[in-house]
Design an enzyme around this catalytic site. Structure first.
Site, PDB file in Angstrom:
ATOM      1  N   LYS A 195      -9.355  -3.685 -13.141  1.00 37.76           N
ATOM      2  CA  LYS A 195     -10.322  -2.892 -12.214  1.00 37.76           C
ATOM      3  C   LYS A 195      -9.497  -1.962 -11.529  1.00 37.76           C
ATOM      4  O   LYS A 195      -8.984  -2.318 -10.422  1.00 37.76           O
ATOM      5  CB  LYS A 195     -11.115  -3.875 -11.424  1.00 37.76           C
ATOM      6  CG  LYS A 195     -12.563  -3.330 -11.099  1.00 37.76           C
ATOM      7  CD  LYS A 195     -12.444  -2.219 -10.327  1.00 37.76           C
ATOM      8  CE  LYS A 195     -12.613  -2.215  -8.876  1.00 37.76           C
ATOM      9  NZ  LYS A 195     -12.577  -0.877  -8.140  1.00 37.76           N
ATOM     10  N   SER A 249      -5.551  -3.316   0.104  1.00 36.57           N
ATOM     11  CA  SER A 249      -5.519  -3.579   1.826  1.00 36.57           C
ATOM     12  C   SER A 249      -5.287  -5.262   2.110  1.00 36.57           C
ATOM     13  O   SER A 249      -5.775  -5.854   1.215  1.00 36.57           O
ATOM     14  CB  SER A 249      -6.851  -2.965   2.426  1.00 36.57           C
ATOM     15  OG  SER A 249      -7.896  -3.603   1.912  1.00 36.57           O
ATOM     16  N   GLU A 270      -0.634  -7.996  -3.274  1.00 37.42           N
ATOM     17  CA  GLU A 270       0.579  -7.037  -2.616  1.00 37.42           C
ATOM     18  C   GLU A 270      -0.370  -6.234  -1.803  1.00 37.42           C
ATOM     19  O   GLU A 270      -1.249  -5.300  -2.142  1.00 37.42           O
ATOM     20  CB  GLU A 270       1.061  -6.251  -3.654  1.00 37.42           C
ATOM     21  CG  GLU A 270       1.707  -7.001  -4.894  1.00 37.42           C
ATOM     22  CD  GLU A 270       2.849  -7.688  -4.279  1.00 37.42           C
ATOM     23  OE1 GLU A 270       3.510  -7.137  -3.381  1.00 37.42           O
ATOM     24  OE2 GLU A 270       3.406  -8.552  -4.737  1.00 37.42           O
ATOM     25  N   CYS A 304       2.496   2.020   0.076  1.00 41.33           N
ATOM     26  CA  CYS A 304       2.681   0.376   0.953  1.00 41.33           C
ATOM     27  C   CYS A 304       3.596   0.325   1.948  1.00 41.33           C
ATOM     28  O   CYS A 304       3.777  -0.262   3.094  1.00 41.33           O
ATOM     29  CB  CYS A 304       2.261  -0.816   0.073  1.00 41.33           C
ATOM     30  SG  CYS A 304       3.067  -0.391  -1.139  1.00 41.33           S
ATOM     31  N   GLU A 400      -1.932  -0.274  10.159  1.00 42.90           N
ATOM     32  CA  GLU A 400      -1.301   0.772   8.796  1.00 42.90           C
ATOM     33  C   GLU A 400      -2.376   1.957   8.928  1.00 42.90           C
ATOM     34  O   GLU A 400      -3.378   1.710   8.800  1.00 42.90           O
ATOM     35  CB  GLU A 400      -1.550  -0.042   7.507  1.00 42.90           C
ATOM     36  CG  GLU A 400      -0.920   0.832   6.320  1.00 42.90           C
ATOM     37  CD  GLU A 400      -1.219   0.034   4.959  1.00 42.90           C
ATOM     38  OE1 GLU A 400      -2.402  -0.770   4.963  1.00 42.90           O
ATOM     39  OE2 GLU A 400      -0.253  -0.316   4.253  1.00 42.90           O
TER      40      GLU A 400
HETATM   41  P1  NAD Z   1      -8.726  -1.452  -0.951  1.00 44.01           P
HETATM   42  O1  NAD Z   1      -8.246  -2.968  -0.469  1.00 44.01           O
HETATM   43  O2  NAD Z   1      -9.776  -1.275  -0.318  1.00 44.01           O
HETATM   44  O3  NAD Z   1      -8.993  -1.539  -2.563  1.00 44.01           O
HETATM   45  C1  NAD Z   1      -8.138  -1.865  -3.259  1.00 44.01           C
HETATM   46  C2  NAD Z   1      -8.748  -2.335  -4.615  1.00 44.01           C
HETATM   47  O4  NAD Z   1      -9.559  -3.149  -4.505  1.00 44.01           O
HETATM   48  C3  NAD Z   1      -9.580  -1.169  -5.248  1.00 44.01           C
HETATM   49  O5  NAD Z   1      -9.575  -1.305  -6.553  1.00 44.01           O
HETATM   50  C4  NAD Z   1     -11.105  -1.600  -4.728  1.00 44.01           C
HETATM   51  O6  NAD Z   1     -12.160  -1.192  -5.643  1.00 44.01           O
HETATM   52  C5  NAD Z   1     -11.025  -3.201  -4.773  1.00 44.01           C
HETATM   53  N1  NAD Z   1     -11.875  -3.702  -3.882  1.00 44.01           N
HETATM   54  C6  NAD Z   1     -12.425  -3.380  -2.743  1.00 44.01           C
HETATM   55  N2  NAD Z   1     -13.282  -4.341  -2.224  1.00 44.01           N
HETATM   56  C7  NAD Z   1     -13.224  -5.292  -3.056  1.00 44.01           C
HETATM   57  C8  NAD Z   1     -13.815  -6.779  -2.991  1.00 44.01           C
HETATM   58  N3  NAD Z   1     -14.613  -7.109  -1.913  1.00 44.01           N
HETATM   59  N4  NAD Z   1     -13.500  -7.492  -3.858  1.00 44.01           N
HETATM   60  C9  NAD Z   1     -12.580  -7.066  -5.103  1.00 44.01           C
HETATM   61  N5  NAD Z   1     -12.271  -5.896  -5.116  1.00 44.01           N
HETATM   62  C10 NAD Z   1     -12.358  -5.147  -4.070  1.00 44.01           C
HETATM   63  O7  NAD Z   1      -7.326  -0.688  -0.569  1.00 44.01           O
HETATM   64  P2  NAD Z   1      -7.157   0.782  -0.919  1.00 44.01           P
HETATM   65  O8  NAD Z   1      -7.589   1.543   0.288  1.00 44.01           O
HETATM   66  O9  NAD Z   1      -7.795   1.157  -2.143  1.00 44.01           O
HETATM   67  O10 NAD Z   1      -5.658   0.800  -0.995  1.00 44.01           O
HETATM   68  C11 NAD Z   1      -4.852   0.942   0.104  1.00 44.01           C
HETATM   69  C12 NAD Z   1      -4.133  -0.296   0.500  1.00 44.01           C
HETATM   70  O11 NAD Z   1      -3.388  -0.739  -0.682  1.00 44.01           O
HETATM   71  C13 NAD Z   1      -3.232  -0.146   1.565  1.00 44.01           C
HETATM   72  O12 NAD Z   1      -3.525  -0.981   2.775  1.00 44.01           O
HETATM   73  C14 NAD Z   1      -1.741  -0.201   0.914  1.00 44.01           C
HETATM   74  O13 NAD Z   1      -0.902  -0.500   1.745  1.00 44.01           O
HETATM   75  C15 NAD Z   1      -2.106  -1.166  -0.203  1.00 44.01           C
HETATM   76  N6  NAD Z   1      -1.132  -1.128  -0.907  1.00 44.01           N
HETATM   77  C16 NAD Z   1      -0.387  -2.238  -1.179  1.00 44.01           C
HETATM   78  C17 NAD Z   1       0.986  -1.929  -2.158  1.00 44.01           C
HETATM   79  C18 NAD Z   1       1.715  -3.141  -2.442  1.00 44.01           C
HETATM   80  O14 NAD Z   1       2.506  -3.241  -3.382  1.00 44.01           O
HETATM   81  N7  NAD Z   1       2.167  -4.101  -1.392  1.00 44.01           N
HETATM   82  C19 NAD Z   1       0.849  -0.996  -3.127  1.00 44.01           C
HETATM   83  C20 NAD Z   1      -0.327   0.036  -3.073  1.00 44.01           C
HETATM   84  C21 NAD Z   1      -1.059  -0.068  -1.928  1.00 44.01           C
END
Ligand code: NAD
Length: 496
Positions: A195, A249, A270, A304, A400
Site C-alpha cells: 500500500k 509516522s 520504521e 526520516c 519532527e
Molecule cells: P503517515 O504515517 O501518515 O503515512 C504513512 C503510510 O501509512 C501511508 O501509506 C498512509 O496511507 C498509511 N496510513 C495512514 N494512516 C493509516 C492507518 N490508520 N492504518 C494503516 N495505514 C495508514 O506518514 P507520512 O506523513 O506519509 O510520512 C512521514 C513520516 O514517515 C515521518 O514521520 C517520517 O519520519 C516517517 N518516515 C520514516 C522512515 C524510516 O525509515 N524510519 C522513512 C521515511 C519516512
C-alpha cells in the site's frame, strides 16, 4: 535552465489512468472510486488512481495468500529467487529515467537526484538482497532432551519465509521504501501486498509492471492504491497477513503495532526521527557546515533521519550557523524537472502548512530566524530555514517537523552535547563531526540511535541495518537483519 523533457513513456503512463495490480489483474477499485494525485511543483492535478476499498485489499491479500500457499512460487529454489530479483533490478535499470520522472512529478523531488539516488539505491538494494536468496541458512544442533536420556536425536533449525507481507510506506522516498520491503520479501520467498502512500503511488504501480515483466508468478506482488484510513487499515487488520512492515509516522506506527498484536502478526516499524548533527570544536568546520546543510535540506528536509537538530561547540556556533545560512540563501527553489534547482517543493499543501506552523511558532516564541522563513506558490515551497535562540525543550527541538527547518543550539563540552543529542523521544540517526578519534569513539556507544555517522550524515548502504531506537521504531531494514525479519525459525527434532 535545463528543464528535463518528459519521456513519451512517462506521459503515457500518467495519461492512461493507472490501475492497481491484484493477482494477475490490473483493476479499478471495486466501487469505481478514484483519488486525485497532484504535482507538488505546480499544485495541478496529475492524474487519478483507484481508491481501494476494504474488499479490494482483502482480494489482494487472498491473492498473496494463494501465491504463498499454493502456487509454484512456494517451490521456487533460492537460485531462481536470486535470478528473478536480478532480472527485476535490470528492468528497473532499463527504466531508471522513467521511474525518476514519475517520482519527480508525483513527489516534487529532482528528477536527476531521483535517478542517481532513489532509483539507483533501490536497484543496488535489490541486487544486494538477490545475493541473500542463496545464503539463507538454518543450523544443526546437538541436543540432549533430558526427559529421554537413552534416545538419540537428529535436530536442526530451519529458517523459513514468514508468509504474506503487508507493506505500507510513506511518500518521501516512494520507490526506495517499497524496495526496502520488496527485496527481503522476494529473496526469502514471501508474497507481498504493498500500500503506497496516498500521495505517491505512481512508482509502485510501475514497479508492479516490472515485477510482472520479470516473470514473477501472479499474486506474488500486489499493489493497492488508496487511503491509509481505508486501505492501510484493511491491510493492517487482515488476519491472513503474516507480517506487517510499515514506514511512516510514529503516531500511525503505534496504532499499527497495537493492531498487529491482536492477530500476533509479525511487525516492523520504521518511524519518525529528530536526528542530531553534532559539530565538535576540532572538526573541519567547512565540511561540517556543508554536511549539516545537506543533512537537513536534502529532499526538502523530508527525510526520516534528516539532521534536523544542530549542536555546535559554543566557540564556533555563530560561524557554523552563518555558513549554513549562506548555503541556504544560495539555494535555488523550483521544479524538480529543472536540473539547476537545489530544492523542490514539499509534498502537499498540508505538509507546507504544517511546516509553516512550526516556523510561525518559532517566531511567536521569540526565536531568531538566521535565514528562510518564507513560503510561496504555486506549488508547495518553503525556503530553507535555520532557527536559533531556541530552548532544548521547545517543540521545534522536540518534535519532527519533516521539512527544511533546522534548529541550532550551542553546547559547551562532550557531555553537554551527548545530553542534548539524547534528549529526544526519537533515536533514528546522529552524526558527529570531529577529527578527534578518541572523542568520537567515546561518544558512539553513548548515542541512543540506530545509526551513527562520523563526518557524514544519512549515508546508507544496503549491507548496513537501518532503523530506530526509542520512538523511531522496531526492527531494522537492510542488511542481514532484514532477512531475519522476513523469516521464522522452525526447530525440528527427529527421534532416531
Ligand atoms: P503517515 O504515517 O501518515 O503515512 C504513512 C503510510 O501509512 C501511508 O501509506 C498512509 O496511507 C498509511 N496510513 C495512514 N494512516 C493509516 C492507518 N490508520 N492504518 C494503516 N495505514 C495508514 O506518514 P507520512 O506523513 O506519509 O510520512 C512521514 C513520516 O514517515 C515521518 O514521520 C517520517 O519520519 C516517517 N518516515 C520514516 C522512515 C524510516 O525509515 N524510519 C522513512 C521515511 C519516512
Amino acid at each position: 535552465m535545463a528543464i528535463a523533457t518528459l519521456l513519451p513513456a512517462t506521459t503515457a503512463f500518467i495519461q492512461r489512468t493507472p490501475r492497481m495490480l491484484i493477482g494477475a489483474e490490473w483493476v479499478e477499485a471495486a466501487d469505481g472510486q478514484t483519488m486525485p494525485l497532484h504535482n507538488p511543483a505546480t499544485g495541478e492535478q496529475l492524474c487519478v488512481v483507484p481508491r481501494a476499498t476494504v474488499d479490494d485489499v482483502d482480494r489482494a491479500v487472498l491473492a498473496a495468500r494463494q501465491a504463498f500457499d499454493d502456487s509454484s512460487w512456494s517451490r521456487t529454489r533460492p537460485r531462481e529467487r536470486q535470478n528473478l530479483l536480478w532480472k527485476l533490478a535490470d528492468l528497473m535499470q532499463r527504466d531508471a529515467e522513467l521511474l525518476a520522472q514519475l517520482e519527480c512529478l508525483n513527489n516534487g523531488k529532482s528528477a536527476a537526484v531521483a535517478q542517481a539516488m532513489d532509483v539507483q539505491l533501490a536497484i543496488d538494494f535489490l541486487r544486494y538482497m538477490a545475493g541473500w536468496a542463496t545464503k539463507i541458512e538454518g543450523s544443526s544442533v546437538e541436543v540432549s532432551v533430558p526427559l529421554m536420556p537413552d534416545q538419540q536425536f537428529h535436530s536442526f533449525i530451519r529458517r523459513e519465509a514468514v508468509g504474506v507481507v503487508g507493506a505500507i510506506v510513506a511518500w518521501n522516498f516512494p520507490l526506495l521504501l517499497a524496495c526496502w520491503k520488496l527485496g527481503p520479501a522476494l529473496a526469502t520467498g514471501c508474497t507481498v501486498v504493498l500500500k503506497p502512500a496516498d500521495e505517491t503511488p505512481l512508482t509502485a504501480l510501475k514497479l508492479a509492471e516490472l515485477v510482472q515483466e520479470a516473470g514473477y508468478p501472479d499474486g506474488v506482488f500486489n499493489v493497492v492504491t488508496g487511503t491509509g484510513i481505508t486501505a492501510g487499515a484493511a491491510l493492517t487488520h487482515n488476519p491472513r497477513v503474516d507480517k506487517l512492515t510499515f514506514t511512516g509516522s510514529t503516531a500511525v506506527g503505534k496504532e499499527i503495532g497495537k493492531i498487529a498484536m491482536d492477530n500476533m502478526t509479525r511487525v516492523t516499524l520504521e518511524l519518525g526521527g529528530k536526528s542530531p548533527t553534532i559539530v565538535m570544536a576540532d572538526a573541519d568546520l567547512g565540511s561540517a557546515a556543508a554536511g549539516a546543510a545537506s543533512a537537513i535540506f536534502f529532499n526538502q528536509g523530508q527525510v526520516c533521519c534528516a539532521g534536523s537538530r544542530l549542536y555546535v561547540q559554543r566557540k564556533h556556533f555563530d560561524n557554523v550557523v552563518a555558513d549554513i545560512a549562506g548555503i541556504a540563501n544560495a539555494m535555488k527553489l523550483g521544479s524538480g524537472l529543472d536540473a539547476s534547482v537545489d530544492m523542490g517543493p514539499l509534498i502537499s499543501a498540508r505538509q507546507q502548512e504544517r511546516v509553516w506552523r512550526y516556523i510561525e511558532m518559532g517566531r511567536d516564541s521569540g526565536a531568531t530566524l538566521a535565514c528562510g522563513g518564507e513560503r510561496f506558490g504555486p506549488g508547495y515551497f518553503v525556503k530553507p530555514t535555520v532557527i536559533v535562540d531556541v530552548d532544548q525543550q521547545h517543540s521545534l527541538v522536540q518534535e519532527e517537523i519533516f521539512g527544511p527547518v533546522l534548529v541550532a543550539i550551542p553546547f559547551d563540552d562532550e557531555a553537554d552535547a551527548l545530553r542534548m543529542a539524547n534528549d529526544s523521544p526519537y533515536g533514528l540517526g546522529a552524526s558527529i563531526w570531529s577529527n578527534d578519534l578518541a572523542a568520537v569513539h567515546r561518544m558512539i556507544p553513548r548515542i541512543k540511535s540506530g545509526s551513527v555517522w562520523v563526518n557524514c550524515h544519512s549515508a546508507l548502504d544496503p549491507a548496513l541495518p537501518f532503523g530506530g531506537y526509542k520512538m523511531s521504531g522496531v526492527g531494522r531494514e537492510m542488511g542481514y537483519a532484514a532477512i531475519e525479519h522476513y523469516t521464522e525459525l522452525k526447530s525440528v527434532l527427529i527421534k532416531l
